[in-house]
Design a protein around this motif. Structure first.
Motif, mmCIF file in Angstrom:
data_model
loop_
_atom_site.group_PDB
_atom_site.id
_atom_site.type_symbol
_atom_site.label_atom_id
_atom_site.label_comp_id
_atom_site.label_asym_id
_atom_site.label_seq_id
_atom_site.Cartn_x
_atom_site.Cartn_y
_atom_site.Cartn_z
ATOM 1 N N GLY A 1 -4.488 6.065 4.838
ATOM 2 C CA GLY A 1 -3.812 4.845 4.436
ATOM 3 C C GLY A 1 -2.519 4.567 5.171
ATOM 4 N N SER B 1 0.858 -1.184 0.000
ATOM 5 C CA SER B 1 0.000 0.000 0.000
ATOM 6 C C SER B 1 0.895 1.235 0.000
ATOM 7 N N GLN C 1 -2.328 0.894 6.689
ATOM 8 C CA GLN C 1 -2.128 -0.099 5.636
ATOM 9 C C GLN C 1 -0.690 -0.076 5.123
ATOM 10 N N GLN D 1 -6.629 -6.268 3.311
ATOM 11 C CA GLN D 1 -5.227 -6.343 2.909
ATOM 12 C C GLN D 1 -4.776 -7.771 2.596
#
Length: 243
Positions: free
Chosen positions: A188, A110, A191, A226
C-alpha cells in the motif's frame, strides 16, 4: 513524520475552461506557474534539461519546430504531451511515440501502519535516482525534485518508495514518479504516498492530476480504485534533432 490532512481541505472541481489547460499541460505549465523556469520564447519552450525533458510549442508550424530545434543540442531529447498525434518535420527523428492517459481527481486517503512517510530533499537525490532507475516510472533527472514536494518511505535506511510533484499548469499540479521497490510492493505504499501528496496539493488550493502510459493497466486500475478518473488521452512524443 508528516502531519496528515483531513478530507476537509479538498477543493471543488474547476470549470471546463480552466480544465482545458490540461489539454497542453507542458505548454500551460511553462506559460503559467512554471513560467520562471521556461527556456525559449513565444514559439517554443522547454524545462531545463536537468529537471525534465518536457517541451512544447505554441502550435505545430514549421516556425515553431524551428524554434524548438534551436533549444536542443547534441543528443538532447524533447518530450511533448499533445492532444493530437505530432507530425514531425524533416530535421527531427522520433525516439518514442506512445499514448498516455491523463487522470484527475482526489486520491482517497490510505493510511500506513508499518511505515513512515518523510519529505525528501537534495540529500536524497542519489537514492531517488537509484529508485527511479530501478523502477522506470518515467523521466527523472538530478533537479526534478526542485519542481515540487517529494515524499518517500524508507526501510532499513533505504529509500523504497516515493512520489512527488512535477508540472504545474495553472492551479493544477501533476503527481509523478510513483514508484515502489519490487521487494516492497503490495504493502500500500504507492496508494499512501499518492494520497499524502494529493493532500498537500489540495491544502494549497490546487488540484492533483497525473499521467500514465495507456498500456499500464495495473497502474490505471490502482488510480481508479483511489477515486481518480481518466480525463482524456494524450500523445507522448519524444524527439531528437537529426544529425
Amino acid at each position: 513524520m508528516l502531519p496528515s490532512s483531513s478530507a476537509s481541505t479538498r477543493i471543488s472541481p474547476v470549470s471546463g475552461s480552466d480544465e482545458a489547460l490540461l489539454d497542453r499541460p507542458i505548454w500551460s505549465a511553462l506559460t503559467t506557474s512554471h513560467k520562471h523556469l521556461a527556456e525559449g520564447g513565444p514559439l517554443a519552450r522547454r524545462y531545463p534539461v536537468d529537471m525534465t525533458p518536457f517541451a512544447d510549442m505554441v502550435d505545430m508550424s514549421a516556425a515553431s519546430f524551428a524554434a524548438l530545434g534551436d533549444l536542443m543540442s547534441g543528443s538532447q531529447v524533447a518530450a511533448l504531451f499533445t492532444p493530437e498525434p505530432v507530425e514531425i518535420p524533416s530535421g527531427f527523428k522520433v525516439v518514442l511515440a506512445e499514448t498516455g492517459e491523463q487522470m484527475i481527481g482526489s486520491p482517497a486517503d490510505s493510511p500506513l501502519r508499518d511505515a513512515e512517510i518523510v519529505r525528501l530533499g537534495a540529500a536524497d537525490v542519489p537514492a531517488m535516482m537509484a529508485l527511479t532507475e530501478l523502477t522506470k516510472p518515467g523521466p527523472f533527472a538530478l533537479r526534478t525534485h526542485e519542481l515540487g514536494t517529494f515524499l518517500g518511505i524508507r526501510a532499513g535506511g533505504e529509500l523504497v518508495a516515493m512520489t512527488g510533484e512535477r508540472m504545474k499548469p495553472g492551479q493544477f499540479v501533476e503527481m509523478t514518479a510513483v514508484c515502489v521497490h519490487p521487494d516492497y510492493r503490495g504493502r500500500g505504499y504507492a496508494q499512501a504516498l499518492l494520497a499524502a501528496v494529493a493532500r498537500r496539493i489540495e491544502a494549497r488550493g490546487e488540484l492533483p492530476f497525473l499521467h500514465v502510459f495507456s498500456n499500464n493497466n495495473s497502474a490505471i486500475a490502482l488510480y481508479q480504485r483511489q477515486g481518480m478518473r481518466i480525463r482524456r488521452r494524450l500523445y507522448v512524443t519524444a524527439l531528437m534533432r537529426e544529425g
